[in-house]
Scaffold this motif. Sequence first.
Motif, PDB file in Angstrom:
ATOM      1  N   ALA A  39      44.546  -3.809 -26.221  1.00  0.00           N
ATOM      2  CA  ALA A  39      43.684  -2.808 -25.843  1.00  0.00           C
ATOM      3  C   ALA A  39      43.541  -1.389 -26.466  1.00  0.00           C
ATOM      4  N   ALA A  48      35.276  -3.793 -27.154  1.00  0.00           N
ATOM      5  CA  ALA A  48      35.589  -3.565 -25.853  1.00  0.00           C
ATOM      6  C   ALA A  48      36.757  -4.324 -25.538  1.00  0.00           C
ATOM      7  N   VAL A  49      37.357  -4.035 -24.430  1.00  0.00           N
ATOM      8  CA  VAL A  49      38.765  -4.711 -24.153  1.00  0.00           C
ATOM      9  C   VAL A  49      38.672  -5.857 -23.548  1.00  0.00           C
ATOM     10  N   GLY A  50      39.177  -6.985 -23.881  1.00  0.00           N
ATOM     11  CA  GLY A  50      38.609  -8.365 -23.435  1.00  0.00           C
ATOM     12  C   GLY A  50      39.880  -9.351 -24.174  1.00  0.00           C
ATOM     13  N   ASP A  51      39.374 -10.528 -23.809  1.00  0.00           N
ATOM     14  CA  ASP A  51      40.676 -11.639 -24.441  1.00  0.00           C
ATOM     15  C   ASP A  51      40.521 -11.938 -25.844  1.00  0.00           C
TER      16      ASP A  51
END
Lengths: 271, 428
Positions: A39, A48-51
């Motif tokens: 992150a 973007a903060v994601g998986d």
Amino acid sequence: MSLAGLYVKAAVGAVGPRSRELPSTELMRSVPVDRAHLAAYARVCGFAVGDVLPLTYPHVLAFPLQVELMASRAFPLPLPGLVHVRNTITARRRIDAAEELDVRVHAERLRAHPKGAQVDLVAEIAAGGEPVWHGRSTYLARGASAPDSDKFEPPLPSGIEDGPAVATWLVDAGTGRRYAAVSGDVNPIHLHPLTAKAFGFPRAIAHGMWTAAHALAALQGRTADAATYDVAFAKPLLLPSIVELRTRPVGDGWHLDVRSRKAQHLTATLS
Amino acid sequence: MPNVRKAAVIGGNRIPFARANGAYATASNLDMLTATLDGLAARFGLAGATLGEVVGGAVLKHSRDRDLTREAVLGSTLSPRTPAYDLQQACGTGLQTAVAVANKIALGQIESGIAAGVDTASDAPVALNDGLRRVLMELNGAKTPLARLKALRGLRPGQIVPEIPRNAEPRTGLSMGEHAAITAQEWQVGREEQDELAAASHRNLAAAYDRGFFDDLVTPYLGLTRDANLRPDSSAEKLAKLKPVFGKDLEHPTMTAGNSTPLTDGASAVLLGSDEWAAQNRLPVLAHVVDAQTAAVDHVHGRDGLLTAPVYAVPVLLERNGLTLQDFDFYEIHEAFASTVLATLKAWEDPAFTKERLGLDAPLGAIDRSRLNVVGSSLATGHPFAATGGRIVATLAKLLHENKGGRGLISICAAGGQGVTMILEAAA
């Protein structure tokens, strides 16, 4: 040893006899993805903060092993002063943060360059044994010598000469420190004007991999999971700076170009 | 202008809801909304697709998040040629975005659209102290050194304390929970029935997860696969042990952390379209939007409770559609607090209230409680304010589709004394 410690060790050991050939060492490590770190990286670079791991993220997982290898006495080029000139990443598929990753790093292709010697640090990342990501970082040691290579050198990605910029970036003076904190690349040339001056730069310079990541982040949502991101770093991006990003769709991929009024910093293809 | 048609609910996607400062502590509204749109696009093959419109919103919103929804679209796999705008109506935001999209589809102005909502209590906006802000604005506008100096004289040490968003009504100073506690007392909503409703919500949500009901409604995010607030082993007995947190000055405080929703982070999105668009794109139609009604009450100077506007909205909705409160197979009444749901139901059953306040000859009557929030609601999932509407629309549409027929009622109360309600019917 911490990366900062390795830098110091390499700086101290820079003087003195070195090996003339590349070590055959291959460094290996399991690298669980720390979501807080992912992150923080995403924030600094603009993803973007994601998986899903950004295409450039595994580079920071492999980077400590690169430094470990380059800081050793068996490595023929001194780590301080190495310039990152090119980086080629190929992802075979998307990588999820929950996957267990193994990194292997080795050095290859020590070769002559008109201005010195070049070497490639190759990182391969596997998820559960399946190769998913490959990174080739080319470093230049000015003034060093190495044998000529007859191997084909892929042409550098060309810039976008014309057309308006798609984005103007105000790259502030803290950019190098922030990327250093998430990448572990604490090379003093990125941290502060004074430490950069000690290495011959007028001001601190941005990490090439930050510029590469930030340019890629501008294409978020418009890139394929399996892709090759081939980046050439031209002139250093002095901090702070105002630079322009140009992008152009080419086939299924993109050409990217980052430059200021005075200098070209990055040209890249995503295909 | 074409004839009015009913908008189709094609499907939905949300990320599991996380308790504040939990799994999504580092995620912003933009991150969560983008991930949710991408999940929806992946589920329905919309990568690169240009949709008619995306309408979304957030309740707790940073000033930098101007046009949050448009920015999310630009960062998503949807075509950048998909227009988007933001909408905000407290906890009614999510359902109101569905109304906005459905209405444009109904009028033939668009063929497809996404209704979305997101909220984070972990990454909430903290603003400059208002005194400091005024000094800085004056400084910015000052044209001479003297004027700048004069502006700087307004600086005070106390201005270092920032403005932190409070869960309080601007005009009453009371939190939502305190307002709800007053309504609970007014309707004599007991502690036991609140705890039972809360336990049922957890039980129903857990059972729905276990049978795979949410497999095509939820996409894991940042390692979370189920709503973090869910307590599958919750029971009225366990909940009875909790101490009251709201209305503690009242004679019989009943509202606890267990029968109130916690602060939550999350996002949801619903895909809507015309029947023709769905058919052209080989997409299923789960349900149709029949009608919607918004209402507001005077919770400041009037007699009505802050969260009681749906009590007024639903009778209007029923009247316009020639329906009674009993003509529904499913009731989705947002569980802001267990007492809110129960007070709403009591109001509809009360002859004096319905006559005097709603102006109706007869009460709406009781509902079959086995049809209420059958796969859990906000007490179990948590309640990221603007994301609740989308969660409920997609959930109800799927319930109706599974049921192979029938009709469902959605009721969502909102801060500011507002409420949004909607009727869905199963697709034929």
